[in-house]
Design a protein around this motif. Structure first.
Motif, PDB file in Angstrom:
ATOM      1  N   ARG A  27      20.905   6.394 -24.953  1.00 26.08           N
ATOM      2  CA  ARG A  27      21.738   5.244 -24.597  1.00 26.08           C
ATOM      3  C   ARG A  27      21.268   4.697 -23.254  1.00 26.08           C
ATOM      4  O   ARG A  27      20.596   5.390 -22.501  1.00 26.08           O
ATOM      5  CB  ARG A  27      23.202   5.622 -24.563  1.00 26.08           C
ATOM      6  N   PRO A  28      21.618   3.459 -22.943  1.00 27.45           N
ATOM      7  CA  PRO A  28      21.175   2.875 -21.667  1.00 27.45           C
ATOM      8  C   PRO A  28      21.724   3.665 -20.487  1.00 27.45           C
ATOM      9  O   PRO A  28      22.833   4.194 -20.539  1.00 27.45           O
ATOM     10  CB  PRO A  28      21.768   1.466 -21.684  1.00 27.45           C
ATOM     11  N   ARG A  78      13.513   2.887 -23.579  1.00 28.81           N
ATOM     12  CA  ARG A  78      14.400   4.046 -23.699  1.00 28.81           C
ATOM     13  C   ARG A  78      15.067   4.072 -25.071  1.00 28.81           C
ATOM     14  O   ARG A  78      15.137   5.099 -25.728  1.00 28.81           O
ATOM     15  CB  ARG A  78      15.462   3.977 -22.618  1.00 28.81           C
ATOM     16  N   LEU A  79      15.540   2.926 -25.536  1.00 29.77           N
ATOM     17  CA  LEU A  79      16.257   2.889 -26.803  1.00 29.77           C
ATOM     18  C   LEU A  79      15.325   2.983 -28.007  1.00 29.77           C
ATOM     19  O   LEU A  79      15.727   3.451 -29.071  1.00 29.77           O
ATOM     20  CB  LEU A  79      17.104   1.619 -26.895  1.00 29.77           C
ATOM     21  N   ASP A  80      14.068   2.535 -27.860  1.00 32.08           N
ATOM     22  CA  ASP A  80      13.102   2.687 -28.943  1.00 32.08           C
ATOM     23  C   ASP A  80      12.675   4.130 -29.117  1.00 32.08           C
ATOM     24  O   ASP A  80      12.203   4.520 -30.174  1.00 32.08           O
ATOM     25  CB  ASP A  80      11.858   1.832 -28.680  1.00 32.08           C
ATOM     26  N   TYR A 127      31.474  13.506 -16.128  1.00 34.32           N
ATOM     27  CA  TYR A 127      31.057  14.571 -17.031  1.00 34.32           C
ATOM     28  C   TYR A 127      29.533  14.584 -17.054  1.00 34.32           C
ATOM     29  O   TYR A 127      28.907  13.540 -17.255  1.00 34.32           O
ATOM     30  CB  TYR A 127      31.612  14.301 -18.434  1.00 34.32           C
ATOM     31  N   ALA A 128      28.948  15.727 -16.805  1.00 32.60           N
ATOM     32  CA  ALA A 128      27.488  15.837 -16.816  1.00 32.60           C
ATOM     33  C   ALA A 128      27.082  16.943 -17.782  1.00 32.60           C
ATOM     34  O   ALA A 128      27.719  17.997 -17.824  1.00 32.60           O
ATOM     35  CB  ALA A 128      26.978  16.149 -15.418  1.00 32.60           C
ATOM     36  N   ALA A 129      26.036  16.691 -18.546  1.00 33.64           N
ATOM     37  CA  ALA A 129      25.559  17.684 -19.506  1.00 33.64           C
ATOM     38  C   ALA A 129      24.041  17.681 -19.507  1.00 33.64           C
ATOM     39  O   ALA A 129      23.415  16.657 -19.223  1.00 33.64           O
ATOM     40  CB  ALA A 129      26.087  17.372 -20.900  1.00 33.64           C
ATOM     41  N   LYS A 130      23.470  18.837 -19.812  1.00 35.37           N
ATOM     42  CA  LYS A 130      22.023  18.910 -19.962  1.00 35.37           C
ATOM     43  C   LYS A 130      21.675  20.000 -20.958  1.00 35.37           C
ATOM     44  O   LYS A 130      22.414  20.955 -21.159  1.00 35.37           O
ATOM     45  CB  LYS A 130      21.314  19.132 -18.636  1.00 35.37           C
ATOM     46  N   THR A 146      21.811  11.277 -21.347  1.00 35.78           N
ATOM     47  CA  THR A 146      21.506   9.957 -21.896  1.00 35.78           C
ATOM     48  C   THR A 146      21.261  10.025 -23.395  1.00 35.78           C
ATOM     49  O   THR A 146      21.208   8.992 -24.046  1.00 35.78           O
ATOM     50  CB  THR A 146      20.275   9.319 -21.215  1.00 35.78           C
ATOM     51  N   TYR A 147      21.096  11.234 -23.931  1.00 37.63           N
ATOM     52  CA  TYR A 147      20.972  11.366 -25.384  1.00 37.63           C
ATOM     53  C   TYR A 147      22.361  11.379 -26.000  1.00 37.63           C
ATOM     54  O   TYR A 147      23.258  12.089 -25.532  1.00 37.63           O
ATOM     55  CB  TYR A 147      20.245  12.661 -25.762  1.00 37.63           C
ATOM     56  N   ARG A 148      22.538  10.594 -27.038  1.00 42.58           N
ATOM     57  CA  ARG A 148      23.813  10.589 -27.743  1.00 42.58           C
ATOM     58  C   ARG A 148      23.988  11.954 -28.396  1.00 42.58           C
ATOM     59  O   ARG A 148      23.035  12.536 -28.884  1.00 42.58           O
ATOM     60  CB  ARG A 148      23.832   9.500 -28.808  1.00 42.58           C
ATOM     61  N   THR A 149      25.186  12.445 -28.419  1.00 47.03           N
ATOM     62  CA  THR A 149      25.536  13.737 -29.023  1.00 47.03           C
ATOM     63  C   THR A 149      24.590  14.848 -28.553  1.00 47.03           C
ATOM     64  O   THR A 149      23.960  15.534 -29.346  1.00 47.03           O
ATOM     65  CB  THR A 149      25.540  13.652 -30.568  1.00 47.03           C
ATOM     66  N   LEU A 150      24.514  15.032 -27.236  1.00 46.00           N
ATOM     67  CA  LEU A 150      23.620  16.039 -26.662  1.00 46.00           C
ATOM     68  C   LEU A 150      23.987  17.447 -27.106  1.00 46.00           C
ATOM     69  O   LEU A 150      23.114  18.274 -27.356  1.00 46.00           O
ATOM     70  CB  LEU A 150      23.627  15.943 -25.129  1.00 46.00           C
TER      71      LEU A 150
END
Length: 164
Positions: A27-28, A78-80, A127-130, A146-150
């Protein structure tokens, strides 16, 4: 089967990754989006509050368009891209580049970490996730929120990287 770009197909064939099973999109970025539109908001505030229409017009015509075009190009790349999961591994794509093409045999472990930040222990405000992937050669690949559904991405990678 998920459609994959030609440059990714070549890289997947080179690393013998097999068929593409799933794509995780990005995502952006929030920070880039803020800086893309901040000069426009600043120009509007300057024009309205100070009555300086010439300065506001100069910002809107000369400062904002290059920033906005840069943001459009980087966001499109990024989105491509995204993360493609194959039967034999996974590949990360950014625009026309494939920074990582990893087979499941190269993956040692997959970890998912998330943190919530609270204001005064009452209101959650961030909220931060990695997701960290440790490789057998000692390298580490990290994916951020930035990844959807990380979380689902981490679970998918973890399940596929375990030996059957």
């Amino acid at each position: 089967m998920i459609p994959t770009p030609p440059h990714l197909q070549a890289k997947a064939a080179e690393h013998d990754l097999g068929d593409c099973l799933r794509r995780y999109r990005r995502r952006p970025g929030v920070i880039g989006t803020f800086f893309a539109f901040a000069p426009l908001a600043g120009a509007l505030a300057l024009g309205i509050r100070e009555g300086d229409l010439t300065g506001a017009l100069a910002i809107v015509l000369f400062v904002w368009p290059p920033l906005f075009l840069w943001w459009c190009v980087s966001t499109r790349k990024r989105l491509d891209g995204g993360l493609y999961v194959f039967t034999g591994g996974f590949a990360e794509v950014y625009g026309t580049k494939v920074p990582h093409a990893i087979t499941w045999a190269e993956v040692r472990s997959v970890r998912y970490e998330s943190t919530e930040y609270w204001f005064n222990y009452v209101v959650p405000f961030a909220y931060a996730a990695k997701c960290a992937i440790e490789l057998r050669d000692g390298g580490v690949i990290e994916f951020d929120g930035t990844y959807r559904t990380l979380q689902r991405l981490a679970e998918d990678l973890h399940a596929r990287s375990e030996p059957s």
